[in-house]
Enzyme design. Sequence first.
Site, PDB file in Angstrom:
ATOM      1  N   ASP A 127       0.849  -1.183   0.000  1.00  0.00           N
ATOM      2  CA  ASP A 127       0.000   0.000   0.000  1.00  0.00           C
ATOM      3  C   ASP A 127       0.891   1.241   0.000  1.00  0.00           C
ATOM      4  O   ASP A 127       2.098   1.156   0.291  1.00  0.00           O
ATOM      5  CB  ASP A 127      -0.949   0.011   1.213  1.00  0.00           C
ATOM      6  CG  ASP A 127      -2.265   0.736   0.911  1.00  0.00           C
ATOM      7  OD1 ASP A 127      -3.300   0.069   0.765  1.00  0.00           O
ATOM      8  OD2 ASP A 127      -2.239   1.986   0.804  1.00  0.00           O
TER       9      ASP A 127
ATOM     10  N   ASN B  78      -5.216  -4.376  -7.186  1.00  0.00           N
ATOM     11  CA  ASN B  78      -6.436  -3.814  -6.604  1.00  0.00           C
ATOM     12  C   ASN B  78      -6.371  -2.306  -6.367  1.00  0.00           C
ATOM     13  O   ASN B  78      -7.396  -1.646  -6.410  1.00  0.00           O
ATOM     14  CB  ASN B  78      -6.713  -4.550  -5.278  1.00  0.00           C
ATOM     15  CG  ASN B  78      -7.696  -3.808  -4.397  1.00  0.00           C
ATOM     16  OD1 ASN B  78      -8.906  -3.850  -4.623  1.00  0.00           O
ATOM     17  ND2 ASN B  78      -7.186  -3.078  -3.404  1.00  0.00           N
TER      18      ASN B  78
ATOM     19  N   TYR C 158     -11.912   7.608 -14.505  1.00  0.00           N
ATOM     20  CA  TYR C 158     -12.125   6.310 -13.846  1.00  0.00           C
ATOM     21  C   TYR C 158     -12.688   5.302 -14.844  1.00  0.00           C
ATOM     22  O   TYR C 158     -12.233   4.160 -14.929  1.00  0.00           O
ATOM     23  CB  TYR C 158     -13.085   6.510 -12.662  1.00  0.00           C
ATOM     24  CG  TYR C 158     -13.236   5.315 -11.758  1.00  0.00           C
ATOM     25  CD1 TYR C 158     -12.399   5.142 -10.660  1.00  0.00           C
ATOM     26  CD2 TYR C 158     -14.219   4.356 -11.986  1.00  0.00           C
ATOM     27  CE1 TYR C 158     -12.538   4.037  -9.817  1.00  0.00           C
ATOM     28  CE2 TYR C 158     -14.363   3.256 -11.157  1.00  0.00           C
ATOM     29  CZ  TYR C 158     -13.522   3.104 -10.073  1.00  0.00           C
ATOM     30  OH  TYR C 158     -13.665   2.010  -9.251  1.00  0.00           O
TER      31      TYR C 158
ATOM     32  N   LYS D 212     -10.820   1.912 -16.151  1.00  0.00           N
ATOM     33  CA  LYS D 212     -11.378   0.575 -15.867  1.00  0.00           C
ATOM     34  C   LYS D 212     -11.697  -0.179 -17.161  1.00  0.00           C
ATOM     35  O   LYS D 212     -11.512  -1.397 -17.218  1.00  0.00           O
ATOM     36  CB  LYS D 212     -12.606   0.692 -14.963  1.00  0.00           C
ATOM     37  CG  LYS D 212     -12.297   1.239 -13.561  1.00  0.00           C
ATOM     38  CD  LYS D 212     -11.302   0.377 -12.793  1.00  0.00           C
ATOM     39  CE  LYS D 212     -11.160   0.812 -11.346  1.00  0.00           C
ATOM     40  NZ  LYS D 212     -10.176  -0.016 -10.592  1.00  0.00           N
TER      41      LYS D 212
ATOM     42  N   ILE E 238     -19.435  -0.669  -3.734  1.00  0.00           N
ATOM     43  CA  ILE E 238     -19.113  -1.493  -2.565  1.00  0.00           C
ATOM     44  C   ILE E 238     -18.861  -0.579  -1.364  1.00  0.00           C
ATOM     45  O   ILE E 238     -18.178   0.461  -1.514  1.00  0.00           O
ATOM     46  CB  ILE E 238     -17.843  -2.338  -2.846  1.00  0.00           C
ATOM     47  CG1 ILE E 238     -17.978  -3.168  -4.139  1.00  0.00           C
ATOM     48  CG2 ILE E 238     -17.495  -3.227  -1.648  1.00  0.00           C
ATOM     49  CD1 ILE E 238     -19.081  -4.207  -4.158  1.00  0.00           C
TER      50      ILE E 238
ATOM     51  N   THR F 282     -16.873   0.769   1.024  1.00  0.00           N
ATOM     52  CA  THR F 282     -15.477   0.918   1.459  1.00  0.00           C
ATOM     53  C   THR F 282     -15.255   2.421   1.655  1.00  0.00           C
ATOM     54  O   THR F 282     -16.089   3.230   1.216  1.00  0.00           O
ATOM     55  CB  THR F 282     -14.479   0.426   0.381  1.00  0.00           C
ATOM     56  OG1 THR F 282     -14.495   1.360  -0.708  1.00  0.00           O
ATOM     57  CG2 THR F 282     -14.808  -0.970  -0.126  1.00  0.00           C
TER      58      THR F 282
HETATM   59  P1  NAP Z   1     -10.152   1.989  -0.651  1.00  0.00           P
HETATM   60  O1  NAP Z   1     -10.894   1.478   0.527  1.00  0.00           O
HETATM   61  O2  NAP Z   1      -9.906   3.451  -0.802  1.00  0.00           O
HETATM   62  O3  NAP Z   1      -8.768   1.194  -0.747  1.00  0.00           O
HETATM   63  C1  NAP Z   1      -7.837   1.470  -1.734  1.00  0.00           C
HETATM   64  C2  NAP Z   1      -6.447   1.324  -1.148  1.00  0.00           C
HETATM   65  O4  NAP Z   1      -5.503   1.600  -2.198  1.00  0.00           O
HETATM   66  C3  NAP Z   1      -6.181   2.360  -0.038  1.00  0.00           C
HETATM   67  O5  NAP Z   1      -5.473   1.755   1.026  1.00  0.00           O
HETATM   68  C4  NAP Z   1      -5.331   3.391  -0.747  1.00  0.00           C
HETATM   69  O6  NAP Z   1      -4.454   4.084   0.102  1.00  0.00           O
HETATM   70  C5  NAP Z   1      -4.542   2.517  -1.701  1.00  0.00           C
HETATM   71  N1  NAP Z   1      -3.942   3.293  -2.775  1.00  0.00           N
HETATM   72  C6  NAP Z   1      -4.399   4.417  -3.357  1.00  0.00           C
HETATM   73  N2  NAP Z   1      -3.541   4.837  -4.291  1.00  0.00           N
HETATM   74  C7  NAP Z   1      -2.514   3.964  -4.291  1.00  0.00           C
HETATM   75  C8  NAP Z   1      -1.310   3.865  -5.015  1.00  0.00           C
HETATM   76  N3  NAP Z   1      -0.974   4.800  -5.923  1.00  0.00           N
HETATM   77  N4  NAP Z   1      -0.471   2.848  -4.774  1.00  0.00           N
HETATM   78  C9  NAP Z   1      -0.790   1.908  -3.828  1.00  0.00           C
HETATM   79  N5  NAP Z   1      -1.906   1.948  -3.093  1.00  0.00           N
HETATM   80  C10 NAP Z   1      -2.767   2.974  -3.322  1.00  0.00           C
HETATM   81  O7  NAP Z   1     -10.885   1.570  -2.019  1.00  0.00           O
HETATM   82  P2  NAP Z   1     -11.682   0.244  -2.462  1.00  0.00           P
HETATM   83  O8  NAP Z   1     -13.090   0.652  -2.639  1.00  0.00           O
HETATM   84  O9  NAP Z   1     -11.339  -0.893  -1.605  1.00  0.00           O
HETATM   85  O10 NAP Z   1     -11.080   0.070  -3.924  1.00  0.00           O
HETATM   86  C11 NAP Z   1     -10.217  -0.989  -4.270  1.00  0.00           C
HETATM   87  C12 NAP Z   1     -10.344  -1.212  -5.776  1.00  0.00           C
HETATM   88  O11 NAP Z   1     -11.686  -1.584  -6.092  1.00  0.00           O
HETATM   89  C13 NAP Z   1     -10.036   0.019  -6.623  1.00  0.00           C
HETATM   90  O12 NAP Z   1      -9.334  -0.364  -7.784  1.00  0.00           O
HETATM   91  C14 NAP Z   1     -11.415   0.520  -6.996  1.00  0.00           C
HETATM   92  O13 NAP Z   1     -11.413   1.267  -8.191  1.00  0.00           O
HETATM   93  C15 NAP Z   1     -12.149  -0.794  -7.140  1.00  0.00           C
HETATM   94  N6  NAP Z   1     -13.585  -0.691  -7.051  1.00  0.00           N
HETATM   95  C16 NAP Z   1     -14.188  -0.172  -5.947  1.00  0.00           C
HETATM   96  C17 NAP Z   1     -15.566  -0.074  -5.915  1.00  0.00           C
HETATM   97  C18 NAP Z   1     -16.284   0.494  -4.738  1.00  0.00           C
HETATM   98  O14 NAP Z   1     -17.478   0.831  -4.888  1.00  0.00           O
HETATM   99  N7  NAP Z   1     -15.662   0.617  -3.581  1.00  0.00           N
HETATM  100  C19 NAP Z   1     -16.324  -0.502  -7.013  1.00  0.00           C
HETATM  101  C20 NAP Z   1     -15.683  -1.029  -8.111  1.00  0.00           C
HETATM  102  C21 NAP Z   1     -14.306  -1.126  -8.131  1.00  0.00           C
HETATM  103  P3  NAP Z   1      -4.921   5.508   0.718  1.00  0.00           P
HETATM  104  O15 NAP Z   1      -6.160   5.219   1.522  1.00  0.00           O
HETATM  105  O16 NAP Z   1      -3.731   5.909   1.528  1.00  0.00           O
HETATM  106  O17 NAP Z   1      -5.201   6.387  -0.472  1.00  0.00           O
END
Ligand code: NAP
Length: 248
Positions: A38, A88, A154, A158, A187, A189
Amino acid sequence: MDIRFDGKTALVTGAASGIGAAIARDLAASGARVVLADLDLAKAQAMAKTIGHGALATQADVSDPDQVKAMVDFAVKETGALHLMVNNAGVGGAGEPTGNYPVDTWQKVISINLNGVFYGLRYGIPAITAAGGGAVVNIASILGSVGFATAPAYVAAKHGVVGLTKTAALDHAADKVRINAIGPGFIHTPLVDERFDQATSDYISSLHALGRMGTPEEVSSLALYLLSDQASFITGSYHLVDGGYTAR
Ligand code: NAP
């Protein structure tokens, strides 16, 4: 179905939070040695400690190819081999119409959400091949197959991840590396919960046929299946876990 990953090393990016943390936790509980990467090392270390099972943490900004190479090298050096990878890490970016979208935000979102997945594949695949093969899951989104107003960067990133996944799978099937993408709906998060007020959250929930957003665990279940030998005939494909969002 009993999915086990005993003797396997799994590397998960963006693993300190949300979907990545759930996948890391479930992989570790299923016997994998997990390396959590991370941006924030302290956050990744705290999550690795919570997860237990010998999980390790490393710092990596996925938008920097040198850091991604170092992340893969760390996993191989510390555990002996790399078998499984989950690309991810991702960010949301500003909500603005395309004709008004900030250029610097476009560049940031593409560099993390698309370039970051390429760097993961670029350095992860040779390591997995060297271990005799394995599997990769790239976390795309429903927005890898449909548009969403005010999210051009975004959505473009994707859609790019879905195409990249298909091509990488064709390139590396002979190396015994299966590569698939997942398209989650919205989701719960920090990525969404910290951005949406109650009215927005209710509206977004209503866009899913099941009338709610999903949980990180519901995405993790699909990721573990695709990473496992149970999915031995599945590669180069894009799998939705979206509560019916794209069925409309
Ligand atoms: P999240 O809770 O914000 O977790 C993402 C993690 O990635 C955080 O720990 C973040 O760190 C870290 N991160 C951000 N930029 C980074 C970088 N440049 N290098 C390494 N780590 C980095 O988000 P999430 O919802 O779990 O999302 C995870 C994945 O699922 C993403 O690819 C997102 O696009 C995808 N996704 C999410 C959803 C949704 O609704 N949540 C839906 C579809 C797809 P910081 O917190 O320090 O920034």
